[in-house]
Scaffold this active site. Structure first.
Site, PDB file in Angstrom:
ATOM      1  N   ARG A  63      -9.648   4.758  -3.544  1.00 31.37           N
ATOM      2  CA  ARG A  63     -10.237   4.396  -4.838  1.00 31.37           C
ATOM      3  C   ARG A  63     -11.377   3.399  -4.687  1.00 31.37           C
ATOM      4  O   ARG A  63     -12.217   3.283  -5.590  1.00 31.37           O
ATOM      5  CB  ARG A  63      -9.149   3.899  -5.793  1.00 31.37           C
ATOM      6  N   GLU A 100       2.015  -3.035   0.661  1.00 36.38           N
ATOM      7  CA  GLU A 100       3.126  -3.266  -0.268  1.00 36.38           C
ATOM      8  C   GLU A 100       4.231  -2.222  -0.086  1.00 36.38           C
ATOM      9  O   GLU A 100       5.399  -2.509  -0.251  1.00 36.38           O
ATOM     10  CB  GLU A 100       2.587  -3.232  -1.702  1.00 36.38           C
TER      11      GLU A 100
HETATM   12  P1  AMP Z   1      -2.340  -4.266  -0.170  1.00 40.11           P
HETATM   13  O1  AMP Z   1      -2.696  -3.973   1.244  1.00 40.11           O
HETATM   14  O2  AMP Z   1      -0.885  -4.563  -0.351  1.00 40.11           O
HETATM   15  O3  AMP Z   1      -3.235  -5.323  -0.770  1.00 40.11           O
HETATM   16  O4  AMP Z   1      -2.550  -2.928  -0.986  1.00 40.11           O
HETATM   17  C1  AMP Z   1      -3.788  -2.589  -1.444  1.00 40.11           C
HETATM   18  C2  AMP Z   1      -4.052  -1.111  -1.365  1.00 40.11           C
HETATM   19  O5  AMP Z   1      -2.934  -0.326  -1.761  1.00 40.11           O
HETATM   20  C3  AMP Z   1      -5.182  -0.767  -2.295  1.00 40.11           C
HETATM   21  O6  AMP Z   1      -6.033   0.151  -1.649  1.00 40.11           O
HETATM   22  C4  AMP Z   1      -4.501  -0.193  -3.509  1.00 40.11           C
HETATM   23  O7  AMP Z   1      -5.207   0.924  -3.980  1.00 40.11           O
HETATM   24  C5  AMP Z   1      -3.107   0.204  -3.048  1.00 40.11           C
HETATM   25  N1  AMP Z   1      -2.033  -0.372  -3.878  1.00 40.11           N
HETATM   26  C6  AMP Z   1      -1.122  -1.306  -3.479  1.00 40.11           C
HETATM   27  N2  AMP Z   1      -0.266  -1.616  -4.443  1.00 40.11           N
HETATM   28  C7  AMP Z   1      -0.636  -0.896  -5.518  1.00 40.11           C
HETATM   29  C8  AMP Z   1      -0.158  -0.810  -6.871  1.00 40.11           C
HETATM   30  N3  AMP Z   1       0.889  -1.522  -7.296  1.00 40.11           N
HETATM   31  N4  AMP Z   1      -0.809   0.022  -7.712  1.00 40.11           N
HETATM   32  C9  AMP Z   1      -1.877   0.743  -7.288  1.00 40.11           C
HETATM   33  N5  AMP Z   1      -2.371   0.693  -6.037  1.00 40.11           N
HETATM   34  C10 AMP Z   1      -1.775  -0.110  -5.158  1.00 40.11           C
END
Ligand code: AMP
Length: 175
Positions: A63, A100
């Site tokens: 995205r 996550e």
């Molecule tokens: P992080 O590495 O945990 O910061 O996760 C970020 C990436 O995972 C981004 O590219 C987001 O698009 C996706 N992502 C993580 N958690 C979510 C969520 N709760 N909703 C939508 N996209 C998420």
């Protein structure tokens, strides 16, 4: 401005238990499918970029590509994709990270960012910060100067910006 942020916030759809139980997925497709909200969201990133001298926008799979390439087009600078492992065809630098909901590897073409290039990183959402920290590592390995990391959405309770260390972080919708 507050009105605009409220409209964008209303365009974020919470989808519980996707892609795993316990995760509330922030679905931005209602923003993408509304022409005014799509433009408004891209404009938020653009406004943050206009005063900076930028060589390239780096967007994170997938995205981050939607916003990042539109911003790069409007600024008249190049766009670089950082992708999940196995999607880029040429030689890459790879970084492992945890997110996550699981573990992953991100990669970038070895010649995509040149030493000293001034970079802004763009993604839709900052959660734990693992993904963007991995992207920052890839940019640093290539010798790029990361000016700022920009996100449409930040899940503040996960403290992801701490993983980005000294890099300035900006987000427009905070949860
Ligand atoms: P992080 O590495 O945990 O910061 O996760 C970020 C990436 O995972 C981004 O590219 C987001 O698009 C996706 N992502 C993580 N958690 C979510 C969520 N709760 N909703 C939508 N996209 C998420």
């Amino acid at each position: 401005m507050a009105d605009l942020i409220d409209k964008l916030r209303a365009g974020v759809r919470d989808v519980p238990d996707f892609p795993k139980k316990g995760i509330v997925f922030k679905d931005i497709t209602p923003i993408l499918s509304d022409h005014a909200l799509l433009r408004a969201s891209i404009d938020l990133f653009l406004e943050r970029c206009r005063e900076k001298k930028i060589d390239k926008i780096v967007g994170i799979d997938a995205r981050g590509f939607l916003f990042g390439s539109a911003v790069a087009y409007e600024l008249g600078v190049g766009f670089v994709p950082i992708r999940k492992r196995g999607k880029l065809p040429y030689k890459t630098e790879v970084t492992k990270y945890s997110l996550e909901y699981g573990e992953a590897e991100m990669e970038m073409h070895v010649d995509a960012v040149k030493p000293s290039e001034r970079i802004v990183l763009v993604d839709d959402l900052l959660a734990t910060g693992g993904t963007s920290a991995a992207a920052a590592t890839l940019i640093a390995k290539a010798g790029g100067k990361l000016l700022e990391a920009q996100f449409l959405i930040e899940l503040e309770f996960l403290h992801g910006r701490e993983k980005l260390g000294q890099t300035p972080v900006i987000s427009f919708l905070k949860y």
